[in-house]
Motif scaffolding. Structure first.
Motif, short mmCIF file in Angstrom:
data_model
loop_
_atom_site.label_atom_id
_atom_site.label_comp_id
_atom_site.label_asym_id
_atom_site.label_seq_id
_atom_site.Cartn_x
_atom_site.Cartn_y
_atom_site.Cartn_z
N VAL A 110 -9.49 17.79 32.28
CA VAL A 110 -10.32 18.22 33.41
C VAL A 110 -9.48 18.42 34.66
N GLY A 111 -8.50 17.54 34.87
CA GLY A 111 -7.63 17.68 36.05
C GLY A 111 -6.93 19.02 36.06
N GLY A 112 -6.42 19.44 34.92
CA GLY A 112 -5.74 20.73 34.84
C GLY A 112 -6.68 21.89 35.04
N LEU A 113 -7.89 21.79 34.49
CA LEU A 113 -8.86 22.87 34.63
C LEU A 113 -9.27 23.08 36.08
N VAL A 114 -9.53 21.99 36.80
CA VAL A 114 -9.95 22.09 38.20
C VAL A 114 -8.86 22.71 39.05
N VAL A 115 -7.64 22.21 38.89
CA VAL A 115 -6.53 22.74 39.69
C VAL A 115 -6.21 24.17 39.29
N GLY A 116 -6.34 24.48 38.01
CA GLY A 116 -6.10 25.85 37.57
C GLY A 116 -7.04 26.84 38.23
N ALA A 117 -8.31 26.43 38.40
CA ALA A 117 -9.28 27.30 39.05
C ALA A 117 -8.97 27.51 40.52
N LEU A 118 -8.30 26.52 41.14
CA LEU A 118 -7.99 26.59 42.57
C LEU A 118 -6.54 26.95 42.85
N ALA A 119 -5.75 27.24 41.80
CA ALA A 119 -4.31 27.41 41.97
C ALA A 119 -3.96 28.51 42.96
N ALA A 120 -4.64 29.64 42.87
CA ALA A 120 -4.31 30.76 43.77
C ALA A 120 -4.60 30.38 45.22
N ARG A 121 -5.72 29.71 45.47
CA ARG A 121 -6.07 29.31 46.84
C ARG A 121 -5.12 28.24 47.36
N LEU A 122 -4.80 27.27 46.50
CA LEU A 122 -3.87 26.22 46.92
C LEU A 122 -2.49 26.80 47.23
N SER A 123 -2.06 27.75 46.42
CA SER A 123 -0.77 28.37 46.64
C SER A 123 -0.74 29.14 47.96
N ALA A 124 -1.84 29.85 48.26
CA ALA A 124 -1.90 30.59 49.52
C ALA A 124 -1.96 29.64 50.72
N TRP A 125 -2.65 28.52 50.56
CA TRP A 125 -2.84 27.57 51.67
C TRP A 125 -1.54 26.79 51.94
N ILE A 126 -0.94 26.26 50.88
CA ILE A 126 0.26 25.45 51.04
C ILE A 126 1.50 26.33 51.21
N GLY A 127 1.52 27.45 50.53
CA GLY A 127 2.70 28.33 50.50
C GLY A 127 3.18 28.46 49.08
N SER A 128 3.44 29.68 48.63
CA SER A 128 3.75 29.91 47.22
C SER A 128 5.08 29.28 46.80
N ALA A 129 6.00 29.05 47.75
CA ALA A 129 7.25 28.35 47.44
C ALA A 129 7.13 26.86 47.70
N ARG A 130 6.51 26.49 48.81
CA ARG A 130 6.36 25.07 49.17
C ARG A 130 5.55 24.31 48.13
N VAL A 131 4.58 24.98 47.51
CA VAL A 131 3.70 24.29 46.57
C VAL A 131 4.47 23.80 45.34
N ILE A 132 5.63 24.37 45.07
CA ILE A 132 6.41 23.94 43.90
C ILE A 132 6.83 22.49 44.04
N TRP A 133 7.40 22.12 45.22
CA TRP A 133 7.82 20.72 45.35
C TRP A 133 6.68 19.80 45.75
N VAL A 134 5.69 20.32 46.48
CA VAL A 134 4.53 19.49 46.85
C VAL A 134 3.77 19.07 45.60
N SER A 135 3.58 19.99 44.66
CA SER A 135 2.82 19.67 43.44
C SER A 135 3.52 18.62 42.59
N MET A 136 4.85 18.56 42.66
CA MET A 136 5.58 17.58 41.88
C MET A 136 5.62 16.21 42.56
N ALA A 137 5.71 16.19 43.88
CA ALA A 137 5.90 14.92 44.59
C ALA A 137 4.59 14.18 44.88
N THR A 138 3.54 14.91 45.23
CA THR A 138 2.32 14.27 45.73
C THR A 138 1.57 13.41 44.72
#
Length: 439
Positions: A296-324
Motif C-alpha cells: 500500500v505504501g508503494g501504491l500511494v506514493v506511486g499515485a503521487l510521484a509526479a506531484r511530489l517530484s514537481a513539489w520537491i524538485g525532480s533532482a532533489r527528490v532522489i536524495w530526499v526519498s532515500m534519507a527521509t
C-alpha cells in the motif's frame, strides 16, 4: 498624439496531454500490469511446485531463486548491446512469447508425467534470461514512447503496476493453487505474457517529437541501416554503458546508492519471514497482511510521484526519498508479537514508498541525461551491478541471522539499507532542484 498599443496577451502554459489519452502508453502500461501480475503469481507457484509436488529440499528450492537472478550477472551487458541495436518492441514481443511458451510447458509436462526438478530449473533459468532482455529493452523504450516532460508520470504509473501486482498476485496465486494445483497455475502466468505480447504488438511505432531521445527516435528505433557498419570490439561495446556511468558523477552516486540498498534489502528479505514466524510468532495470515500493508505504501506514493517530484524538485527528490523514511525502517526489528507485528508492516510500507519514489526519480534522471544511442547499455550496466549483488545479499543475511540472531541481524540490515542514502546526500544532487533538460 501617440496611440497606446496593448501588450500582447501572455502565452498560456501548455500542459502535456494526460498519458491516459496516449494510446501507445496505455497499451504498454496495461500489458505490463498483466505481465507483472503473472510474474507475482509465478513467484509463489514456483517454490510451492518444487516443495510440494516435486518434494525438493530447502537447498534445492533456494537454487530456484539463484537461477532466477543469475542471468542478471551473465547476460545484462550483452542485452544492452542487443537493445541498442535492434527493434526494442519486437525484442520485447519475442521475449514475452518465449516466456509464455516456457510457463505453459510446465502444466503440459505435468500432464504427461515428465515434470522434474531439472526441467523446472531449466524453465526458471531460461525465463530469467528472457526477463533480462525484456527489462533492458523496456527501460530503453519508454523515453522514445512518451514526451520527456511526462517521464516521471510514466515511470510512476509503471512502478504502481508492480506494487499493485505485489498486493494482489500472491493472494491470487494461493487461490489458484488451491483450486487447480501449482502446475496448472502456470496457465495464468503464460496467458499474462501472451497479453503483454499482444499489447506490444498493437503499439504503433513512430517518431515522438519532444521525447527524451529527440524528434527522430521512435519506440522501435534501431541503428540507421544507411550508416556504415562500425567495427567496434564486442568487449568495448559491452562496457560502453559502464564507461558512461563512470564519467557521470551523479549517475555513479545513484548506482552506488541503489546497489547498497539492494544488497541490504535482500539480506533483510532472506530472514524476514523466519523472523516474523519465529520471533513474532506470526501466523501465515498475519505474514500476508504485513506484505499487503507494505505494498500500500508503494501504491500511494506511486499515485503521487509526479506531484511530489514537481513539489520537491525532480533532482532533489532522489536524495530526499532515500534519507527521509529511514527512521521508520527501525520499526521492523522493534516489532513484537501480537499487534506489534504491524510495526513490521509499517516499516516495510515506508521502504516501499521510498523505493517507488526513488526508482521513479532516478530512472527518469538516467533516461533524460543518457544519449539514446547507448541508453540500453547504460540500463544494462545498472541491472548488472544493482541486481548482481542480490544473491550475495541473500547469503549475507542468512549468515548474519545465524551468527547474531534474527533480531540483531535485521537491525544491521535496516541500518545498512538506510546508509545507502549517504551516496546521494553527499553528491551534487544536494545542490540541484530539478533534472537538467535533455540535450
Amino acid at each position: 498624439m501617440s496611440q497606446h498599443v496593448a501588450d500582447p496577451p501572455a502565452s498560456p502554459v501548455v500542459r502535456p496531454p494526460s498519458l491516459l489519452r496516449d494510446r501507445n502508453f496505455v497499451l504498454l502500461w496495461s500489458g505490463q500490469t498483466v505481465s507483472e501480475l503473472g510474474t507475482r503469481i509465478a513467484g509463489v507457484a514456483v517454490p510451492l511446485l518444487a516443495a510440494d509436488t516435486l518434494h525438493a529440499s530447502v537447498f534445492q528450492v533456494s537454487l530456484l531463486t539463484f537461477l532466477a537472478w543469475l542471468p542478471y550477472l551473465l547476460v545484462s551487458l550483452p542485452a544492452g548491446i542487443l537493445a541498442d541495436r535492434t527493434d526494442q518492441r519486437k525484442l520485447m514481443i519475442l521475449c514475452d512469447l518465449g516466456r509464455a511458451a516456457l510457463m505453459l510447458s510446465l502444466p503440459v509436462a505435468a500432464l504427461v508425467g515428465h515434470l522434474t526438478l531439472g526441467f523446472l530449473y531449466a524453465v526458471v533459468g531460461l525465463s530469467g534470461v528472457l526477463t533480462v532482455l525484456f527489462t533492458v529493452a523496456y527501460k530503453s523504450m519508454l523515453p522514445a514512447l512518451i514526451p520527456a516532460a511526462q517521464l516521471v508520470d510514466g515511470n510512476a504509473k509503471l512502478t504502481m503496476s508492480q506494487d499493485a501486482a505485489e498486493l494482489v498476485g500472491p493472494t491470487l496465486s494461493g487461490v489458484l493453487i488451491g483450486l487447480v494445483g501449482a502446475a496448472r497455475t502456470f496457465l495464468a502466468n503464460g496467458l499474462a505474457f501472451l497479453v503483454s505480447a499482444l499489447t506490444l504488438l498493437l503499439i504503433r511505432p513512430g517518431p515522438r517529437a519532444g521525447s527524451a531521445t529527440g524528434p527522430s527516435s521512435g519506440p522501435s528505433s534501431g541503428p540507421d541501416p544507411a550508416a556504415p557498419a562500425e567495427r567496434v570490439p564486442l568487449r568495448v561495446q559491452m562496457t560502453d554503458g559502464l564507461a558512461f556511468v563512470r564519467r557521470q558523477r551523479i549517475l555513479l552516486s545513484i548506482l552506488a546508492c541503489t546497489t547498497t540498498s539492494n544488497f541490504w534489502v535482500m539480506a533483510a528479505s532472506s530472514i524476514e519471514v523466519t523472523f516474523m514466524v519465529r520471533e513474532l510468532r506470526a501466523s501465515s495470515v498475519q505474514v500476508g497482511v504485513v506484505f499487503s500493508v507494505s505494498a500500500v505504501g508503494g501504491l500511494v506514493v506511486g499515485a503521487l510521484a509526479a506531484r511530489l517530484s514537481a513539489w520537491i524538485g525532480s533532482a532533489r527528490v532522489i536524495w530526499v526519498s532515500m534519507a527521509t523514511p529511514g527512521p521508520l525502517y527501525l520499526l521492523m526489528p522493534l516489532a513484537r508479537p501480537g499487534w506489534g507485528v504491524l510495526l513490521y508492516g509499517i516499516g516495510l510500507a515506508a521502504f516501499s514508498a521510498n523505493a517507488v519514489l526513488f526508482n521513479v526519480a532516478s530512472t527518469t534522471y538516467r533516461q533524460r541525461i543518457t544519449p539514446p544511442a547507448i541508453l540500453g547499455r547504460v540500463n544494462a550496466a545498472f541491472l548488472w551491478i544493482c541486481f548482481g549483488v542480490i544473491p550475495l545479499g541473500a547469503l549475507v543475511g542468512g549468515a548474519l541471522g545465524t551468527a547474531l540472531g534474527l533480531r540483531t541481524a535485521l537491525l544491521v540490515c535496516v541500518l545498512g539499507t538506510w546508509s545507502a542514502c549517504l551516496f546521494v546526500v553527499f553528491s551534487p544532487l544536494r545542490r540541484m532542484r530539478d533534472t537538467p533538460d535533455p540535450a
